[in-house]
Design an enzyme around this catalytic site. Structure first.
Site, PDB file in Angstrom:
ATOM      1  N   ARG A   1      10.385  21.823  -5.396  1.00 55.18           N
ATOM      2  CA  ARG A   1       9.462  22.293  -6.448  1.00 55.18           C
ATOM      3  C   ARG A   1      10.104  23.411  -7.270  1.00 55.18           C
ATOM      4  O   ARG A   1       9.798  23.559  -8.454  1.00 55.18           O
ATOM      5  CB  ARG A   1       8.160  22.771  -5.827  1.00 55.18           C
ATOM      6  CG  ARG A   1       7.336  21.595  -5.346  1.00 55.18           C
ATOM      7  CD  ARG A   1       5.905  22.008  -5.075  1.00 55.18           C
ATOM      8  NE  ARG A   1       5.044  20.855  -5.140  1.00 55.18           N
ATOM      9  CZ  ARG A   1       4.085  20.582  -4.270  1.00 55.18           C
ATOM     10  NH1 ARG A   1       3.852  21.384  -3.255  1.00 55.18           N
ATOM     11  NH2 ARG A   1       3.348  19.511  -4.419  1.00 55.18           N
TER      12      ARG A   1
ATOM     13  N   GLY B   1       1.875  12.952  -2.058  1.00 59.29           N
ATOM     14  CA  GLY B   1       2.781  13.564  -1.084  1.00 59.29           C
ATOM     15  C   GLY B   1       3.304  12.605  -0.035  1.00 59.29           C
ATOM     16  O   GLY B   1       4.495  12.585   0.278  1.00 59.29           O
TER      17      GLY B   1
ATOM     18  N   LYS C   1      -8.497   7.045   2.077  1.00 55.47           N
ATOM     19  CA  LYS C   1      -9.791   7.226   1.394  1.00 55.47           C
ATOM     20  C   LYS C   1      -9.980   6.297   0.197  1.00 55.47           C
ATOM     21  O   LYS C   1      -9.385   6.488  -0.856  1.00 55.47           O
ATOM     22  CB  LYS C   1      -9.924   8.683   0.950  1.00 55.47           C
ATOM     23  CG  LYS C   1     -10.032   9.629   2.129  1.00 55.47           C
ATOM     24  CD  LYS C   1      -9.889  11.080   1.689  1.00 55.47           C
ATOM     25  CE  LYS C   1      -8.813  11.802   2.451  1.00 55.47           C
ATOM     26  NZ  LYS C   1      -7.640  12.193   1.689  1.00 55.47           N
TER      27      LYS C   1
ATOM     28  N   GLY D   1      -2.509  14.844  -6.585  1.00 60.83           N
ATOM     29  CA  GLY D   1      -3.834  14.771  -7.215  1.00 60.83           C
ATOM     30  C   GLY D   1      -3.734  14.607  -8.721  1.00 60.83           C
ATOM     31  O   GLY D   1      -4.452  13.799  -9.318  1.00 60.83           O
TER      32      GLY D   1
HETATM   33  P1  AMP Z   1      -4.838   9.479   1.429  1.00 54.57           P
HETATM   34  O1  AMP Z   1      -4.944  10.981   1.412  1.00 54.57           O
HETATM   35  O2  AMP Z   1      -6.111   8.780   1.156  1.00 54.57           O
HETATM   36  O3  AMP Z   1      -3.681   8.970   0.578  1.00 54.57           O
HETATM   37  O4  AMP Z   1      -4.478   9.097   2.922  1.00 54.57           O
HETATM   38  C1  AMP Z   1      -3.259   9.424   3.550  1.00 54.57           C
HETATM   39  C2  AMP Z   1      -3.456   9.236   5.033  1.00 54.57           C
HETATM   40  O5  AMP Z   1      -3.866   7.911   5.284  1.00 54.57           O
HETATM   41  C3  AMP Z   1      -2.209   9.466   5.859  1.00 54.57           C
HETATM   42  O6  AMP Z   1      -2.359  10.644   6.604  1.00 54.57           O
HETATM   43  C4  AMP Z   1      -2.169   8.235   6.785  1.00 54.57           C
HETATM   44  O7  AMP Z   1      -1.971   8.553   8.146  1.00 54.57           O
HETATM   45  C5  AMP Z   1      -3.569   7.653   6.633  1.00 54.57           C
HETATM   46  N1  AMP Z   1      -3.599   6.217   6.920  1.00 54.57           N
HETATM   47  C6  AMP Z   1      -2.824   5.261   6.395  1.00 54.57           C
HETATM   48  N2  AMP Z   1      -3.119   4.062   6.942  1.00 54.57           N
HETATM   49  C7  AMP Z   1      -4.118   4.267   7.830  1.00 54.57           C
HETATM   50  C8  AMP Z   1      -4.848   3.422   8.703  1.00 54.57           C
HETATM   51  N3  AMP Z   1      -4.603   2.110   8.781  1.00 54.57           N
HETATM   52  N4  AMP Z   1      -5.810   3.989   9.455  1.00 54.57           N
HETATM   53  C9  AMP Z   1      -6.056   5.304   9.380  1.00 54.57           C
HETATM   54  N5  AMP Z   1      -5.404   6.163   8.582  1.00 54.57           N
HETATM   55  C10 AMP Z   1      -4.435   5.651   7.804  1.00 54.57           C
END
Ligand code: AMP
Length: 389
Positions: free
Chosen positions: A37, A346, A197, A369
């Site tokens: 960064r 990230g 999410k 974000g």
């Molecule tokens: P996000 O902030 O929505 O991009 O989510 C990132 C997180 O999603 C990471 O910490 C991953 O460990 C989690 N993740 C990815 N695939 C899965 C899954 N199949 N089940 C649960 N968590 C997941």
């Protein structure tokens, strides 16, 4: 078009408040683990200093609740000394007499690093009094903190309204990359989404739908889409309140002729036994945590045909070595494809780096974000307040 630092005339001798995103990862001892960064901000800082400006650089670091000696900007100022020997000063305050005094001692071409902005509660509240104190330090405001451009904080929103302003080279680059990808996309355009999410990514998927040929959905969010199709997902992560939205996305994609690819096999944990298994059919207490080999082939085939790729979110729980294969294989396929590639978020950026393919990616966004908001087609508040030409 937003005014950039190239459009600022006669900055020799002017005091410039430069907002950077120096939210660098730190070790428990407070050492900087990755100074990317800081590296990304060097072109802007160099340009301002070479043109004789007196630069006050400010940033947040971590999420302090008040003063926290482990989140001081001092190590950042030491790192900057590598790039600008004998030019860097540090002030261990954010505003106040000591800062004003340090600013008055700056010579043309000097750099003053302020303490962590978030040590002052006024920063995140965009508090008027704090904004006024920051603005009183400088003649001109420059924003190069893309990572927080989706936030309305004092140092990137409030101050911009008070001073003549411009964006730095990093924000200029981030904006032009996303603009080009969405306004003149190369086809086939493949968008890859993962992460946990679904709700966070619905707007993004809807916006991409009008541009992309194929949307690949993996990671935890895929299970909401699979359940929406009536497929058994065992006890995998699901957002029940998003099932209807997922159904709508699948329907719209069909109407618009956009191909949506979802996982066809998985690496899962059988909860009771606690061990990882490969399966094409989740059931009972199985929790899908990575895409399986068939899915990897299905997704990679499409990726290798692409001329443009955007990727946001890991394809599995890649922090656990048992579930990182899918994300790593996708990272390598994106690099191998030769497509114009943009990676944001990230987790996906760190997967690219740990796969050793960072140099083959056209753009690794510095803002998770903020890049998501741009992909949603939104205007970022901190950029909206910068003057246009
Ligand atoms: P996000 O902030 O929505 O991009 O989510 C990132 C997180 O999603 C990471 O910490 C991953 O460990 C989690 N993740 C990815 N695939 C899965 C899954 N199949 N089940 C649960 N968590 C997941």
């Amino acid at each position: 078009m937003k005014r950039t630092i190239r459009d600022l005339k006669n900055i020799q001798g002017k005091t410039i408040l430069l907002r950077c995103d120096f939210n660098v990862p730190l070790s428990n001892q407070g050492d900087i683990l990755d100074d990317n960064r800081i590296v990304q901000a060097i072109p802007t800082i160099s340009y301002l200093l070479q043109n004789g400006a007196r630069v006050i650089v400010c940033s947040h670091l971590g999420r302090p609740k008040g003063y926290d000696k482990f989140l001081s900007m001092f190590p950042v100022s030491v790192n900057l000394m590598k790039y600008f020997p004998n030019r860097v000063r540090f002030c261990n305050k954010v505003t106040g007499d000591e800062v004003s005094s340090a600013v008055s001692k700056l010579r043309d071409g000097d750099l003053l690093v302020l303490e962590n902005l978030r040590f002052d509660p006024g920063e995140e509240k965009n508090d008027n009094a704090f904004v006024a104190k920051l603005a009183s330090l400088a003649d001109i405001y420059v924003d190069d903190a893309f990572g927080v451009a989706h936030r309305k904080h004092a140092s990137n929103y409030g101050v911009a309204l008070k001073l003549p302003n411009a964006i730095g080279f990093l924000i200029e680059k981030e904006l032009s990359v996303f603009e080009k990808a969405f306004e003149q996309p190369k086809h086939p355009f493949v968008a890859i989404f993962g992460g946990a999410k679904v709700a966070d990514k619905l707007n993004l998927i809807n916006n991409v739908m009008d541009k992309a040929n194929t949307i690949i959905i993996g990671g935890g969010m895929a299970y909401t889409f699979l359940q929406a199709q009536g497929i058994n997902i065992g006890e995998s992560i699901v957002s029940l309140d998003q099932i209807d939205n997922a159904k709508q996305i699948l329907k719209t994609a069909q109407e618009k002729g956009v191909k949506i690819l979802l996982p066809v096999d998985h690496v899962a944990i059988v909860k009771e036994k606690g061990k990882a298994v490969k399966t094409t059919q989740l059931k009972g207490d199985m929790v899908g945590l990575d895409i399986g080999n068939k899915t990897i082939s299905l997704f990679c085939n499409e990726i290798l045909k692409a001329k443009q790729i955007i990727w946001n979110g890991p394809l599995g729980m890649y922090e656990d070595p048992r579930f990182k294969k899918g994300t790593i294989k996708i990272a390598k396929a994106v690099a191998k494809s030769g497509a114009y590639s943009i990676v944001g978020g990230g987790d996906s950026v760190s997967a690219i780096k740990s796969s050793g393919v960072a140099s083959k990616i056209d753009h690794l966004s510095t803002g998770g974000g903020a890049s998501m908001k741009l992909m949603e087609g939104k205007v970022l508040p901190a950029i909206e307040v910068i003057d246009t030409l």
